[in-house]
Design a protein around this motif. Structure first.
Motif, short mmCIF file in Angstrom:
data_model
loop_
_atom_site.label_atom_id
_atom_site.label_comp_id
_atom_site.label_asym_id
_atom_site.label_seq_id
_atom_site.Cartn_x
_atom_site.Cartn_y
_atom_site.Cartn_z
N ASN A 6 0.45 -13.17 28.61
CA ASN A 6 -0.44 -12.17 27.74
C ASN A 6 -1.83 -12.36 28.17
O ASN A 6 -2.59 -11.36 28.07
N ARG A 7 -2.39 -13.56 28.20
CA ARG A 7 -3.53 -13.76 28.56
C ARG A 7 -4.09 -13.30 30.01
O ARG A 7 -5.18 -12.54 30.13
N PHE A 8 -3.19 -13.33 31.00
CA PHE A 8 -3.21 -12.78 32.08
C PHE A 8 -3.44 -11.12 32.07
O PHE A 8 -4.43 -10.64 32.54
N TYR A 9 -2.60 -10.55 31.31
CA TYR A 9 -2.64 -9.21 30.82
C TYR A 9 -3.83 -8.69 30.47
O TYR A 9 -4.51 -7.55 30.74
N GLN A 10 -4.40 -9.43 29.58
CA GLN A 10 -5.67 -9.18 28.96
C GLN A 10 -6.74 -9.00 29.92
O GLN A 10 -7.93 -8.22 29.88
N ILE A 11 -7.16 -10.08 30.75
CA ILE A 11 -8.02 -10.29 31.61
C ILE A 11 -8.13 -9.05 32.61
O ILE A 11 -9.13 -8.35 33.13
N TYR A 12 -7.02 -8.58 33.11
CA TYR A 12 -6.98 -7.44 34.12
C TYR A 12 -6.53 -6.17 33.55
O TYR A 12 -6.05 -5.18 34.34
N ASN A 13 -6.61 -6.05 32.15
CA ASN A 13 -6.38 -4.95 31.50
C ASN A 13 -4.98 -4.10 31.80
O ASN A 13 -4.70 -2.92 32.03
N PHE A 14 -3.99 -5.22 31.62
CA PHE A 14 -2.68 -4.72 31.74
C PHE A 14 -1.70 -4.69 30.31
O PHE A 14 -0.65 -5.10 30.29
N ASN A 15 -2.54 -4.79 29.30
CA ASN A 15 -1.98 -4.80 27.98
C ASN A 15 -0.75 -3.92 27.53
O ASN A 15 -0.07 -4.49 26.75
N GLN A 16 -0.80 -2.76 28.26
CA GLN A 16 0.28 -1.85 27.95
C GLN A 16 1.92 -2.30 28.24
O GLN A 16 2.62 -2.15 27.74
N TYR A 17 1.85 -3.64 28.84
CA TYR A 17 3.03 -4.06 29.27
C TYR A 17 3.50 -5.20 28.44
O TYR A 17 4.62 -5.89 28.32
N SER A 18 2.41 -5.56 27.22
CA SER A 18 2.64 -6.64 26.50
C SER A 18 3.82 -6.89 25.56
O SER A 18 4.67 -7.76 25.49
N LYS A 19 4.06 -5.80 25.06
CA LYS A 19 5.24 -5.52 23.96
C LYS A 19 6.35 -5.84 24.70
O LYS A 19 7.30 -6.47 24.06
N ILE A 20 6.71 -4.85 25.76
CA ILE A 20 8.03 -5.14 26.41
C ILE A 20 8.12 -6.64 27.09
O ILE A 20 9.04 -7.32 26.76
N MET A 21 7.03 -7.00 27.59
CA MET A 21 7.31 -8.57 27.96
C MET A 21 7.71 -9.35 26.91
O MET A 21 8.73 -10.23 26.93
N GLN A 22 6.75 -9.37 25.74
CA GLN A 22 7.11 -10.62 24.77
C GLN A 22 8.41 -10.34 24.41
O GLN A 22 9.17 -11.30 23.96
N ASN A 23 8.90 -9.22 23.94
CA ASN A 23 9.95 -9.05 23.39
C ASN A 23 11.37 -9.31 23.97
O ASN A 23 12.43 -9.88 24.00
N ASN A 24 11.03 -8.97 25.56
CA ASN A 24 12.09 -9.31 26.54
C ASN A 24 12.20 -10.84 26.79
O ASN A 24 13.44 -11.33 26.65
N LEU A 25 11.22 -11.50 26.97
CA LEU A 25 11.17 -13.17 26.94
C LEU A 25 11.83 -13.72 25.85
O LEU A 25 12.32 -14.92 25.87
N LEU A 26 11.45 -13.03 24.82
CA LEU A 26 11.99 -13.80 23.55
C LEU A 26 13.40 -13.52 23.41
O LEU A 26 14.21 -14.70 22.95
N ILE A 27 13.86 -12.35 23.80
CA ILE A 27 15.62 -12.40 23.72
C ILE A 27 16.00 -13.42 24.70
O ILE A 27 17.13 -13.86 24.31
#
Length: 250
Positions: A155-176
């Motif tokens: 998530n922090r990597f996404y924030q730095i490079y403005n890739f936040n649009q992928y965060s919800k999918i990433m968080q959801n999938n990794l939690l699953i």
């Protein structure tokens, strides 16, 4: 872009992480760094989706991979007996990886990445420590903790490079994926401290209902992920790749 293309780049990233922390003695006694290929996929997801990409960003990806390998090694240490040579070297390998990622960050001069990753390690560690606290957390708090542990660094990597649009999918999938692994181990009689704490939150004496409850929560998360994929502007091949892996893991 097909599965072989994705897997080729994940394997290349894994090898680049190994190369940056290579140490013969540590590899001999503790093996290669522990890297999660699902996490590596999400570190590379913006690249796969055609986002602007350069050596600086890829170096950041490698660094995040090393951070996560360091944390994973420390988690292998036996809390009851860390006196054997292998256990001591496991601690040293985690410390060595920590030193390497700070060295890489220092050479890059990327102050934002240094700050964000340092904060992510602190936050993740705070959630790891929860299992040793006497506090009676609610079941949703444990889900939140597992999500932070799996995805905070990315998530922090996404924030730095403005890739936040992928965060919800990433968080959801990794939690699953984490919950599926926890449930599989639970069914084999190998509960983690996290799962034990989760079980206590919903009732320690009701194993069957707890298993059903956990399976239901996973199914809800799977439905949410499918909806996120449906509405995402990501490349169709990537959405299909994630969905197909989801089917295989479910």
């Amino acid at each position: 872009m097909d599965i072989s293309y994705i897997e080729k780049h994940i394997e290349q990233l894994k090898n680049d992480i190994y190369r940056n922390v290579e140490h013969k003695t540590l590899v001999k006694y503790t093996g290669n760094p522990l890297v999660d290929e699902n996490q590596l996929f999400y570190l590379l997801l913006p690249f796969f989706d055609g986002e602007a990409w350069d050596d600086d960003i890829y170096q950041g990806v490698i660094t995040v991979g090393i951070v996560q390998a360091s944390l994973a090694k420390h988690n292998l240490v036996d809390e009851y007996d860390a006196t054997t040579k292998q256990q001591q070297l496991t601690v040293l390998s985690g410390d060595y990886y920590s030193g390497r990622y700070y060295e890489i960050l220092a050479k890059s001069g990327n102050i934002s990445l240094i700050r964000q990753l340092s904060e992510s390690v602190i936050i993740r560690s705070e959630h790891e420590v929860r299992v040793y606290e006497p506090t009676n957390y609610a079941i949703d708090d444990w889900f939140d903790s597992l999500s932070v542990i799996e995805s905070e660094c990315i998530n922090r990597f996404y924030q730095i490079y403005n890739f936040n649009q992928y965060s919800k999918i990433m968080q959801n999938n990794l939690l699953i994926l984490r919950l599926q692994n926890e449930l599989l181990n639970y069914r084999k009689g190998n509960s983690s401290r996290f799962l034990q704490k989760m079980k206590e939150s919903v009732g320690p004496d009701d194993s069957l209902n707890f298993e059903k409850y956990l399976q239901h929560r996973i199914e809800v998360l799977v439905d949410q992920l499918r909806e996120l994929l449906r509405t995402s502007s990501m490349k169709a091949e990537l959405k299909q790749y994630i969905a197909e892996r989801l089917i295989r893991e479910s």
